[in-house]
Enzyme design. Structure first.
Site: not given
Ligand code: SAH
Length: 400
Positions: A226, A248, A276, A303, A343
């Protein structure tokens, strides 16, 4: 002041307020002494006529009053100057050297309904209550006086404004906003577009965790799940990681993360893949019955976004958290490090750790907890206002 409309609370409703919670719900109110204007100041008393505080009234909101002070103070320019100055001092004390941070975090800074983010020399303001919205002018004046920013921008596009009877609004409130600001987090560069668009935010609340986790990255192979704009990934690479892979599902995010890595001189160490995370982890941990998954990573960061927006979906969210932890543990080398964040307000630190332990049980791993994380100090936690605490995290060594 005596002429202020007075709301009297029902018996039993005052304790939460005395303990420091600033929201007065419609259902707590016994009566009001005279009509109050939406956005105007009212005083609140308990059923024995003892003063509980003053705050903004809004008949359109389920939160009828948002208290700003336990005392009978004027909510004027001086009030805002003192509160915003106090908020600034908290940041200066706890995040010395930081140039971008959340300057005002609503209830966390005793200014319910107001958020101000500082992105270098540009301030971004959000007002989510009628009373705050009506006082944008005075807030802008105070911010100019205290910080002399190049521009103050309003980003009032959040859906929650409709619960207060407020329309969406965005634009420049003072100065001239640049197209883009090169935000510095712990000295690293993260350009941010100022011209709207929904994928513009940065997670300021992780700023202190970026450096705490990066300390463990020297020489490590790091998997950042993520990864969004590459916050953890790029900090880890800068701290000397041998290899970093960010995952991501958003193509826009992985492209931006790649650019950010290059900008910070770690483009050669960092790779970003659009996928994903659930599928990716599954693909890298599924294996034939007679072969164990090959651990490849020394540090895995999880995260994810909040998996739950309400209590009802907590069980589903827990299944999601358990799955990613189980698979992440399988991908770590023995003794490897897992840094993991949650979060979701509805999953507290205790429940979060329980779910991680359940994953460890299934993976037949033991955990040594080496750090407990929270939101950065520019998102202060006020324990008497549980809503102010939402980000928690742990670092574990994962032992076989
Ligand atoms: N770690 C990042 C914040 C993550 S926010 C930082 O510090 O800036 C959550 C992220 O997860 C978003 O960018 C969203 O696109 C991604 N996301 C949500 N569901 C997801 C999934 N199933 N697989 C991959 N990415 C995902």
């Amino acid at each position: 002041m005596d002429s202020l409309p007075t709301l009297i609370l029902k018996p039993g409703e005052a304790d939460r307020v005395i303990a420091g919670h600033p929201w007065i719900y419609e259902a707590s109110i016994l009566r009001i002494t005279k009509p109050a204007e939406d956005g105007g100041v009212v005083q609140v008393k308990d059923h024995r006529q003892r003063l509980l505080g003053v705050g903004f009234f809004n008949s359109k909101s389920r939160i009828r009053v948002r208290l700003l002070s336990a005392h009978r103070v004027e909510i004027d320019e001086r009030f805002f100057r003192e509160r915003i100055q106090a908020a600034l001092e908290v940041r200066r004390r706890h995040m010395p050297g930081a140039t971008s941070f959340r300057l005002v975090n609503a209830e966390s800074d005793f200014l319910t309904g107001l958020i101000v983010d500082k992105y270098e020399d540009v301030l971004v303001l959000q007002t989510s209550s009628m009373g705050m919205d009506q006082r944008k002018g005075v807030i802008v004046r105070v911010l100019q006086e205290l910080l002399a920013p190049r521009a103050i921008v309003e980003r009032n596009e959040m859906a929650s404004r409709k619960f207060e009877g407020l329309p969406e609004a965005s634009g420049t409130l003072s100065g001239e906003a640049p197209e883009e600001v090169e935000v510095r987090l712990n000295g690293l560069r993260f350009p941010m577009s100022m011209s709207g668009g929904h994928k513009t935010g940065l997670y300021l609340d992780q700023q202190s965790n970026y450096s705490q986790v990066a300390r463990l990255a020297k020489g490590a192979r790091v998997l950042d799940c993520f990864s969004f704009l590459g916050g953890f990934a790029i900090h880890a690479a800068k701290a000397g990681a041998a290899r970093v892979l960010g995952i991501d599902q958003s193509e826009e995010a992985t492209q931006a993360a790649r650019r950010n890595a290059g900008l910070n001189g770690v483009g050669g160490v960092c790779e970003f893949e659009t996928a994903n995370v659930f599928d990716w982890l599954k693909g890298h941990t599924s294996h034939k019955a007679d072969e164990a998954p090959k651990p490849e990573w020394d540090l895995v960061i999880l995260d994810p976004p909040s998996f739950t927006r309400n209590r009802a979906s907590v069980p589903d969210a827990l299944r999601g958290y358990k799955e990613i932890h189980l698979r992440a543990m399988k991908l770590l080398v023995p003794g490897g490090t897992l840094a993991t964040f949650c979060c979701s307000h509805h999953v507290d630190a205790g429940l979060f750790q329980e779910v991680i332990l359940a994953a460890a049980y299934d993976a037949r791993k033991r955990l040594r907890r080496t750090a407990i994380h929270s939101q950065s100090p520019d998102h202060p936690v006020i324990p008497s206002i549980p809503e102010t605490e939402y980000l928690k995290g742990y670092t574990f060594e994962v032992l076989s």
